[in-house]
Design a protein around this motif. Structure first.
Motif, PDB file in Angstrom:
ATOM      1  N   ALA A 214       0.940  -1.255  -0.074  1.00 56.12           N
ATOM      2  CA  ALA A 214       0.105  -0.077  -0.146  1.00 56.12           C
ATOM      3  C   ALA A 214       0.798   0.856  -0.018  1.00 56.12           C
ATOM      4  O   ALA A 214       0.428   2.027  -0.498  1.00 56.12           O
ATOM      5  CB  ALA A 214      -0.986  -0.071   1.243  1.00 56.12           C
ATOM      6  N   GLY A 215       2.591   1.000   0.737  1.00 53.96           N
ATOM      7  CA  GLY A 215       3.218   2.228   0.506  1.00 53.96           C
ATOM      8  C   GLY A 215       3.576   2.281  -0.867  1.00 53.96           C
ATOM      9  O   GLY A 215       3.705   3.753  -1.262  1.00 53.96           O
TER      10      GLY A 215
ATOM     11  N   TYR B 246       1.761   1.587  -3.356  1.00 55.44           N
ATOM     12  CA  TYR B 246       0.787   2.506  -4.494  1.00 55.44           C
ATOM     13  C   TYR B 246       0.665   4.178  -3.903  1.00 55.44           C
ATOM     14  O   TYR B 246       0.930   4.808  -4.641  1.00 55.44           O
ATOM     15  CB  TYR B 246      -0.634   1.217  -3.725  1.00 55.44           C
ATOM     16  CG  TYR B 246      -0.896   1.068  -4.212  1.00 55.44           C
ATOM     17  CD1 TYR B 246      -0.053   0.175  -5.918  1.00 55.44           C
ATOM     18  CD2 TYR B 246      -1.605  -0.428  -4.266  1.00 55.44           C
ATOM     19  CE1 TYR B 246      -0.321  -0.398  -6.361  1.00 55.44           C
ATOM     20  CE2 TYR B 246      -1.161  -1.279  -3.942  1.00 55.44           C
ATOM     21  CZ  TYR B 246      -0.759  -2.113  -5.183  1.00 55.44           C
ATOM     22  OH  TYR B 246      -1.435  -2.691  -6.304  1.00 55.44           O
ATOM     23  N   VAL B 247       1.183   4.349  -2.776  1.00 53.67           N
ATOM     24  CA  VAL B 247       0.990   6.013  -2.094  1.00 53.67           C
ATOM     25  C   VAL B 247       2.605   7.368  -3.221  1.00 53.67           C
ATOM     26  O   VAL B 247       1.908   7.710  -3.647  1.00 53.67           O
ATOM     27  CB  VAL B 247       0.794   5.783  -0.920  1.00 53.67           C
ATOM     28  CG1 VAL B 247       1.818   7.561  -0.273  1.00 53.67           C
ATOM     29  CG2 VAL B 247      -0.152   5.528  -0.083  1.00 53.67           C
TER      30      VAL B 247
ATOM     31  N   HIS C 299       1.542   7.691  -6.830  1.00 55.43           N
ATOM     32  CA  HIS C 299      -0.013   8.294  -6.241  1.00 55.43           C
ATOM     33  C   HIS C 299      -1.116   8.051  -6.487  1.00 55.43           C
ATOM     34  O   HIS C 299      -1.817   8.941  -7.535  1.00 55.43           O
ATOM     35  CB  HIS C 299       0.400   9.367  -7.151  1.00 55.43           C
ATOM     36  CG  HIS C 299       2.226  10.655  -6.717  1.00 55.43           C
ATOM     37  ND1 HIS C 299       2.126  10.971  -5.907  1.00 55.43           N
ATOM     38  CD2 HIS C 299       2.798  10.437  -7.930  1.00 55.43           C
ATOM     39  CE1 HIS C 299       3.045  12.440  -5.711  1.00 55.43           C
ATOM     40  NE2 HIS C 299       3.046  10.981  -6.987  1.00 55.43           N
TER      41      HIS C 299
ATOM     42  N   GLU D 221      -3.194   7.092  -4.387  1.00 57.08           N
ATOM     43  CA  GLU D 221      -4.089   7.017  -3.156  1.00 57.08           C
ATOM     44  C   GLU D 221      -5.164   5.840  -3.243  1.00 57.08           C
ATOM     45  O   GLU D 221      -5.398   5.621  -1.809  1.00 57.08           O
ATOM     46  CB  GLU D 221      -4.115   8.199  -2.493  1.00 57.08           C
ATOM     47  CG  GLU D 221      -2.627   8.878  -2.269  1.00 57.08           C
ATOM     48  CD  GLU D 221      -2.874   9.454  -4.012  1.00 57.08           C
ATOM     49  OE1 GLU D 221      -2.517   9.966  -4.644  1.00 57.08           O
ATOM     50  OE2 GLU D 221      -1.579  10.526  -3.407  1.00 57.08           O
ATOM     51  N   PHE D 222      -5.949   6.173  -3.325  1.00 50.74           N
ATOM     52  CA  PHE D 222      -6.994   4.709  -3.879  1.00 50.74           C
ATOM     53  C   PHE D 222      -6.744   3.434  -3.819  1.00 50.74           C
ATOM     54  O   PHE D 222      -7.301   3.229  -2.876  1.00 50.74           O
ATOM     55  CB  PHE D 222      -8.450   5.736  -4.815  1.00 50.74           C
ATOM     56  CG  PHE D 222      -9.644   5.033  -4.664  1.00 50.74           C
ATOM     57  CD1 PHE D 222     -10.231   5.311  -4.191  1.00 50.74           C
ATOM     58  CD2 PHE D 222      -9.389   4.062  -5.716  1.00 50.74           C
ATOM     59  CE1 PHE D 222     -11.325   4.424  -3.593  1.00 50.74           C
ATOM     60  CE2 PHE D 222     -11.071   3.158  -5.662  1.00 50.74           C
ATOM     61  CZ  PHE D 222     -12.145   3.416  -4.960  1.00 50.74           C
TER      62      PHE D 222
ATOM     63  N   ALA E 110      -3.860   2.198  -2.244  1.00 52.05           N
ATOM     64  CA  ALA E 110      -3.326   2.481  -1.423  1.00 52.05           C
ATOM     65  C   ALA E 110      -4.909   1.554  -0.603  1.00 52.05           C
ATOM     66  O   ALA E 110      -4.646   0.431   0.495  1.00 52.05           O
ATOM     67  CB  ALA E 110      -2.587   2.899  -1.041  1.00 52.05           C
ATOM     68  N   VAL E 111      -5.803   3.005   0.284  1.00 58.89           N
ATOM     69  CA  VAL E 111      -6.940   2.910   0.538  1.00 58.89           C
ATOM     70  C   VAL E 111      -7.450   1.266   0.546  1.00 58.89           C
ATOM     71  O   VAL E 111      -7.538   0.677   1.869  1.00 58.89           O
ATOM     72  CB  VAL E 111      -7.546   3.518   0.838  1.00 58.89           C
ATOM     73  CG1 VAL E 111      -9.034   3.237   1.687  1.00 58.89           C
ATOM     74  CG2 VAL E 111      -7.443   5.468   1.331  1.00 58.89           C
TER      75      VAL E 111
ATOM     76  N   TYR F  39      -6.148   8.074 -10.180  1.00 59.65           N
ATOM     77  CA  TYR F  39      -6.923   6.650  -9.915  1.00 59.65           C
ATOM     78  C   TYR F  39      -8.058   7.667  -8.820  1.00 59.65           C
ATOM     79  O   TYR F  39      -7.043   7.973  -7.635  1.00 59.65           O
ATOM     80  CB  TYR F  39      -5.718   5.891  -9.045  1.00 59.65           C
ATOM     81  CG  TYR F  39      -5.354   5.187 -10.002  1.00 59.65           C
ATOM     82  CD1 TYR F  39      -5.520   4.245 -10.780  1.00 59.65           C
ATOM     83  CD2 TYR F  39      -3.527   5.294 -10.452  1.00 59.65           C
ATOM     84  CE1 TYR F  39      -3.869   3.322 -11.316  1.00 59.65           C
ATOM     85  CE2 TYR F  39      -2.212   4.933 -10.841  1.00 59.65           C
ATOM     86  CZ  TYR F  39      -2.990   4.113 -11.405  1.00 59.65           C
ATOM     87  OH  TYR F  39      -2.397   3.356 -12.380  1.00 59.65           O
ATOM     88  N   ASN F  40      -9.366   7.542  -9.050  1.00 60.01           N
ATOM     89  CA  ASN F  40      -9.986   7.644  -8.661  1.00 60.01           C
ATOM     90  C   ASN F  40     -10.842   6.546  -8.032  1.00 60.01           C
ATOM     91  O   ASN F  40     -11.164   5.335  -8.967  1.00 60.01           O
ATOM     92  CB  ASN F  40     -10.659   9.625  -9.153  1.00 60.01           C
ATOM     93  CG  ASN F  40     -11.449   8.929 -10.708  1.00 60.01           C
ATOM     94  OD1 ASN F  40     -11.676   7.763 -10.931  1.00 60.01           O
ATOM     95  ND2 ASN F  40     -10.993  10.074 -11.458  1.00 60.01           N
TER      96      ASN F  40
END
Length: 160
Positions: A39-40, A42-43, A46, A48-49, A51-52, A121-122
């Motif tokens: 997940a890190g 992925y952050v 950029h 973020e979605f 990653a969450v 990435y939304n």
């Protein structure tokens, strides 16, 4: 760059613990830092979605599912059975060949650095991907997870 190496070290250390753990519960719990490290990454990309989603689904739900299956089966009984694995030499040879191939490909590939911004990435874009071109893959993964859960319940009922 430093964050990448820290995350990569965390992922590799956690993965080594998962593979070498004698207790399956310890292996399942050691999987959490690996999934959080991904997940890190992925952050850092950029995303973020994503990653969450990685944290919620994999580090949370899948780890709980693994622990649930372990507790339903003989994994948490503490009974130690001697396991023999005669495939270690073949696995080491295959891993060595794969590592050599990946290093060879890495050395031969040119890695241009683009100035273009990363794709957005939304939630809307991810939803359109999941229910657009990847809907079949999404459904197959759901069926596989359901089959694993049903299999764990069947195994648990046989043992009881």
């Amino acid at each position: 760059m430093v964050a990448f190496y820290i995350l990569a070290g965390m992922i590799l250390a956690g993965a080594l613990i998962v593979v070498n753990a004698r207790n399956i519960v310890h292996a399942a719990v050691s999987l959490i830092p690996v999934l959080l490290g991904v997940a890190g990454l992925y952050v850092l990309l950029h995303a973020e979605f994503v990653a969450v989603v990685q944290i919620l689904i994999y580090a949370g739900a899948i780890t709980v599912l693994i622990l649930f299956v372990v507790l339903l089966t003989e994994g948490a009984t503490g009974i130690r059975r001697r396991q023999r694995n005669e495939q270690v030499p073949m696995a080491l040879a295959a891993s060595g060949v794969l590592a050599a191939l990946l290093l060879w490909l890495y050395a031969r590939t040119s890695w241009p650095m683009g100035a273009a911004p990363p794709p957005a990435y939304n939630p809307g874009a991810v939803g359109e991907s999941l229910f657009g071109p990847y809907v079949l893959v999404f459904e197959v993964v759901g069926i596989v997870i359901l089959a694993a859960l049903v299999g764990a319940i069947v195994v648990a009922r046989r043992e009881a």
